[in-house]
Design an enzyme around this catalytic site. Structure first.
Site: not given
Ligand code: IDP
Ligand code: MG
Length: 151
Positions: A12, A52, A88, A94, A115, A118, A129
């Protein structure tokens, strides 16, 4: 050898800005996954929104779209046995503050939104994707060291 999968992984904008692209690629290479796609792109709104789409009703969605479109990302495709779950686990959960040391997010991240990376969360999302980010397809190639990765 069954269950060869290809998964979509993306560094990212925070990972690119922080100079972690090489470090991140090295972890996947070192693990034994096979690189079958690599592309740098500044995502358009449309690309980010499609990627997304599943989160579009979530409160963090507008911020997530502006974050992902804020600068270059590095899109990758990695192949191997159980590649989706292997990727993963290399990435970690996350929230970087909760991710275990040894994972990418655990070693480098302090935030749930920023974070770094992805990874596809299942077979269906990997397929969609990969099609979204690699519309011209991925690389078909055989790796000579494969016989030393899998028994
Ligand atoms: P993942 O990337 O670990 O699969 P997901 O729950 O699919 O996590 O969420 C997608 C992306 O959205 C996350 O990687 C993060 O960048 C963002 N995200 C998820 N939850 C939050 C939140 O509570 N606050 C801000 N950003 C979030
Ligand atoms: Mg996800």
């Amino acid at each position: 050898m069954s269950d060869i999968q290809t998964t979509f992984v993306m560094v990212k904008p925070d990972g690119v800005q922080r100079g972690l692209v090489g470090e991140i690629i090295q972890r996947f290479e070192r693990k034994g996954l096979r690189l079958v796609g690599l592309r740098g792109v500044i995502p358009s709104e449309q690309l980010a929104e499609t990627h997304y789409e599943v989160h579009k009703e979530r409160p963090f969605y507008p911020g997530l779209i502006s974050f992902i479109t804020s600068g270059p990302v590095v899109a990758m495709a990695w192949s191997g046995v159980d590649a989706i779950s292997v990727a993963r686990s290399i990435i970690g959960p996350t929230n970087g503050r909760e991710a275990a040391p040894g994972t990418i997010r655990g070693d480098h991240g302090m935030d749930i939104g920023y974070n770094l990376i992805h990874g596809s969360d299942g077979e269906d999302t990997a397929v969609s994707e990969l099609a979204l980010w690699f519309p011209d397809g991925i690389m078909e190639w055989n790796r000579d060291i494969e016989q030393w990765i899998y028994e």
